[in-house]
Design an enzyme around this catalytic site. Structure first.
Site, short mmCIF file in Angstrom:
data_model
loop_
_atom_site.label_atom_id
_atom_site.label_comp_id
_atom_site.label_asym_id
_atom_site.label_seq_id
_atom_site.Cartn_x
_atom_site.Cartn_y
_atom_site.Cartn_z
N SER A 27 0.72 -1.25 0.05
CA SER A 27 0.09 0.03 -0.01
C SER A 27 0.72 1.06 -0.13
O SER A 27 0.28 2.08 -0.06
CB SER A 27 -0.98 0.03 1.00
OG SER A 27 -0.23 -0.01 2.20
N ASP A 71 -7.93 6.22 5.07
CA ASP A 71 -8.00 4.78 5.83
C ASP A 71 -9.04 4.59 6.66
O ASP A 71 -9.10 3.65 7.21
CB ASP A 71 -6.62 4.64 6.68
CG ASP A 71 -5.54 4.49 5.83
OD1 ASP A 71 -5.54 4.05 4.67
OD2 ASP A 71 -4.25 4.68 6.42
N HIS A 126 1.45 3.86 7.13
CA HIS A 126 0.78 4.66 6.18
C HIS A 126 1.19 6.21 6.45
O HIS A 126 1.78 6.50 7.38
CB HIS A 126 -0.79 4.55 6.04
CG HIS A 126 -1.15 3.34 5.18
ND1 HIS A 126 -2.59 3.09 5.14
CD2 HIS A 126 -0.86 2.40 4.49
CE1 HIS A 126 -2.56 2.06 4.48
NE2 HIS A 126 -1.55 1.67 4.00
#
Lengths: 188, 186
Positions: A64, A130, A104
């Protein structure tokens, strides 16, 4: 045939070494092994103290954050409270009810000045933020959810742990081989 | 002591030592580098309206646009794999002077070998500028600046801020942000 292979690999003399040892020397080898394990643990604990993070080194497990981080890359984290979280920081955070931490980037942050900080994250390679990954109804992350912030990067090395976790037999084979080598091999 | 295992072990250990040493040198040569360059953010215009977002309720939303110009080519040294460039809107919530809010409006990934020049006229916002309450209308000072994260081949992950920012005072009236278009949920 088997003895030839062993001889070629030098295994025969290794076992001879072991047979020649007396009890004291065997105990000494076991203690040596314990010493190596505790050194590794102490380095890990030392890093925990220096970085203030419960997990100073993490392996990237998903794609990701591509093309910055790929599966198997290694990240070094710090989590110093004196250094506030900012937008653009790469944070490793935990979500309630999920075992695996997520790496992230912070997309949006609100600090009300009274110690309440909340922020929203997104993966570089994801199309949306998210909120769908958070716990049901959770709109924001807070600093208490953060394991650390990525400060250093080394590619590929984490692949070793990924392979070991995916194929437990490989893990046990490596452990047995290492233990055998340390126990049987005498420093001359 | 001259069997295959011992030789393999010596070769592997030596090559790993060399690789680790080179990687560490790669890190050392770029760790102290200043990755900041001049950025021009100009001609900002902004609008404010109310928006209803699931989980947040009624909040204020803005759309800001303007021109953006920067040349990031000098940042690509031998230890730069990728730049993650992002435009931040920063503002203080009125009546709470210690507060701060930062929202990314736009980002771009520049990989090694790609053109690192950015010249955006009337840049289009990629992410919604949503306050968590209602701190945008009449906000006298929303500052836009560009920042980038240098992702190395191996080494420190550095963040640098562009030299040059631009502030804008938000209007004191609501106006539609997306005319004739159904607004999607956050």
């Amino acid at each position: 045939m088997a003895s030839m292979v062993l001889k070629l690999l030098g295994m025969d003399s290794m076992l001879d070494d072991f047979k020649r040892m007396n009890k004291r020397q065997v105990y000494y080898q076991v203690l040596n092994f314990g010493m190596i394990i505790s050194t590794a643990l102490m380095i890990w604990k030392g890093l925990m103290v220096v970085t203030n993070s419960e997990s100073p080194i993490v392996v990237v497990l998903s794609g990701s954050m591509e093309p910055a981080f790929f599966r198997g890359d290694l990240l070094f984290l710090t989590n110093h409270e004196a250094e506030p979280i900012k937008v653009g920081d790469i944070v490793v955070f935990k979500i309630e009810g999920r075992d695996i931490p997520i790496v992230h980037r912070v997309l949006q942050l609100h600090d009300d000045g009274d110690g309440n900080v909340k922020f929203l994250t997104k993966g570089d390679n994801n199309w949306i933020d998210d909120r769908g990954l958070y716990a049901p109804g959770q709109m924001w992350l807070q600093p208490k959810d953060v394991v650390g912030r990525a400060k250093g990067y080394v590619p590929y090395i984490g692949m070793v742990t990924i392979i070991m976790n995916d194929y437990p037999k490989v893990k046990y084979a490596v452990l047995v081989a290492l233990a055998g080598f340390v126990l049987l091999h005498r420093e001359s | 002591m001259h069997n295959i295992l011992a030789r393999l072990n010596a070769i592997l250990a030596f090559s790993f030592t060399v690789l680790a040493g080179l990687t560490f040198l790669c890190f050392l040569t770029t760790v102290a580098k200043d990755y900041s360059v001049d950025v021009r953010v100009r001609d900002l215009t902004g609008r404010v309206n109310v928006a209803y977002v699931n989980g947040l309720g009624e909040v204020e939303e803005s759309i800001i646009t303007g021109d953006l110009e920067v040349d990031l080519t000098p940042l690509f040294d031998w230890n730069a794999k990728e730049l993650f460039v992002y435009l931040i809107a920063e503002y203080v919530t009125p009546n709470s002077p210690n507060s701060h809010n930062q929202i990314v409006l736009w980002d771009r990934i520049i990989k090694r070998g790609e053109s690192a020049k950015i010249n955006q006229k009337k840049f289009a916002q990629e992410y919604r500028l949503l306050d968590d309450r209602k701190a945008l209308k009449t906000n006298p000072n929303v500052t836009l600046f560009l920042q980038w994260n240098v992702i190395p081949n191996a080494g420190a992950l550095t963040t640098a801020r562009g030299r040059g920012s631009q502030s804008i005072a938000m209007p004191d009236t609501y106006s539609p942000l997306r005319p004739n278009k159904q607004r999607g949920a956050g």
